[in-house]
Design a protein around this motif. Structure first.
Motif, PDB file in Angstrom:
ATOM      1  N   TRP A 139      42.080  35.148  49.578  1.00 31.35           N
ATOM      2  CA  TRP A 139      43.175  35.088  48.613  1.00 31.35           C
ATOM      3  C   TRP A 139      44.393  35.807  49.183  1.00 31.35           C
ATOM      4  N   TRP A 140      45.566  35.445  48.670  1.00 31.79           N
ATOM      5  CA  TRP A 140      46.768  36.230  48.950  1.00 31.79           C
ATOM      6  C   TRP A 140      47.231  36.799  47.607  1.00 31.79           C
ATOM      7  N   CYS A 141      47.182  38.127  47.502  1.00 33.47           N
ATOM      8  CA  CYS A 141      47.501  38.780  46.231  1.00 33.47           C
ATOM      9  C   CYS A 141      49.012  38.852  46.026  1.00 33.47           C
ATOM     10  N   GLN A 142      49.470  38.323  44.888  1.00 36.50           N
ATOM     11  CA  GLN A 142      50.887  38.350  44.525  1.00 36.50           C
ATOM     12  C   GLN A 142      51.102  39.101  43.212  1.00 36.50           C
ATOM     13  N   ASP A 143      50.086  39.828  42.793  1.00 35.07           N
ATOM     14  CA  ASP A 143      50.153  40.620  41.561  1.00 35.07           C
ATOM     15  C   ASP A 143      50.894  41.917  41.852  1.00 35.07           C
ATOM     16  N   SER A 146      49.109  45.282  41.592  1.00 36.91           N
ATOM     17  CA  SER A 146      47.900  45.527  42.377  1.00 36.91           C
ATOM     18  C   SER A 146      48.193  46.386  43.601  1.00 36.91           C
ATOM     19  N   TYR A 149      49.086  44.201  46.669  1.00 35.84           N
ATOM     20  CA  TYR A 149      50.257  43.313  46.567  1.00 35.84           C
ATOM     21  C   TYR A 149      50.739  42.873  47.942  1.00 35.84           C
ATOM     22  N   LEU A 156      38.754  38.670  45.939  1.00 40.70           N
ATOM     23  CA  LEU A 156      39.862  39.081  45.083  1.00 40.70           C
ATOM     24  C   LEU A 156      39.508  40.387  44.384  1.00 40.70           C
ATOM     25  N   CYS A 160      43.803  42.667  40.950  1.00 39.29           N
ATOM     26  CA  CYS A 160      44.691  41.539  41.270  1.00 39.29           C
ATOM     27  C   CYS A 160      44.258  40.324  40.448  1.00 39.29           C
ATOM     28  N   ASP A 164      47.852  35.541  39.357  1.00 39.17           N
ATOM     29  CA  ASP A 164      48.936  36.072  40.167  1.00 39.17           C
ATOM     30  C   ASP A 164      48.510  36.192  41.633  1.00 39.17           C
ATOM     31  N   ALA A 165      47.655  35.293  42.039  1.00 42.41           N
ATOM     32  CA  ALA A 165      47.187  35.284  43.423  1.00 42.41           C
ATOM     33  C   ALA A 165      47.027  33.832  43.871  1.00 42.41           C
ATOM     34  N   GLU A 166      46.974  33.629  45.170  1.00 47.64           N
ATOM     35  CA  GLU A 166      46.846  32.296  45.729  1.00 47.64           C
ATOM     36  C   GLU A 166      45.527  32.189  46.487  1.00 47.64           C
TER      37      GLU A 166
END
Length: 246
Positions: A139-143, A146, A149, A156, A160, A164-166
């Protein structure tokens, strides 16, 4: 009436030509202010990252969603084009990286390093940059709340939110192969943005990344050399976000 120009007229013409030269009159017609025809783009930039490899991602203007990606190699003190491709930018256009807001689908302008590459598929032959293979747990965390981030995480983490993650494996076309762009990466500013990559084209404009056709992405990965300290500069042809400013 046609005829031989007088001495006064010749002097006036010489003065006009000299003034035009001093004011940049040698600039090609239609070229943006500051452009120097025949001079490689990296040599017109304020900074190239200090290495001998550079990727430039240039759009015509801040509202553009398409442009050109070019990769350059510095040899014997001169920058030379190694390859070039059509490119796509964020659906929201381009914006100064330092003032970007997350969720705006804008591509952040500026000069950035390239921490590592990744992909749902194996790295193409010749790849020497660090390459991480995507799994179902990647995953790529975009939270922004978190501790992770703007980071790759497996699995995950609890802080996070999935919304709000990809999940990288969910984009097998775009993330078949990609390079992480070091925007907001070293010391992340919460809410400025996360997950900005150079990746393979999807169906249209991106959510803020830069994308190129797959053959170009493969060529870039095979070309990039960690010892050459490659960077990427993203910007517009002219104006406040001109690529030459970075």
């Amino acid at each position: 009436m046609a005829g031989t120009p007088t001495r006064t007229a010749r002097i006036a013409l010489a003065c006009a030509l000299a003034a035009a030269f001093l004011l940049g009159g040698t600039r090609a017609a239609g070229a943006p202010p500051g452009a120097r025809p025949g001079v490689p783009l990296p040599e017109r930039m304020a900074d190239t990252g200090g290495g001998t490899q550079l990727i430039t991602a240039e759009a015509p203007g801040p509202a553009s969603t398409t442009g050109t990606v070019t990769w350059w190699q510095k040899r014997d003190g001169r920058w030379r084009k190694a390859g070039s491709s059509a490119a796509r930018f964020g659906a929201g256009g381009l914006v100064e990286g330092g003032s970007r807001k997350q969720g705006t689908s804008t591509t952040p302008t500026g000069l950035y390093d390239l921490p590592f590459a990744f992909g749902t598929e194996a790295a193409p032959g010749g790849t020497s940059v660090p390459y991480r293979r995507v799994t179902g747990r990647s995953w790529w965390c975009q939270d922004a709340g978190s501790a992770s981030y703007n980071r790759w995480v497996e699995p995950l983490p609890r802080d996070c939110a999935a919304k709000d993650a990809e999940r990288l494996a969910s984009y097998p076309t775009q993330y078949a192969r990609a390079l992480v762009i070091g925007f907001n990466y070293t010391r992340p500013v919460r809410g400025r943005g996360a997950g900005i990559f150079l990746h393979v084209n999807g169906r249209g404009a991106t959510a803020g990344c830069v994308s190129v056709p797959r053959p170009a992405m493969d060529a870039i990965l095979a070309w990039a050399d960690p010892a050459a300290r490659p960077h990427i500069a993203m910007g517009t042809r002219s104006g406040p976000t001109a690529i030459s400013r970075y």
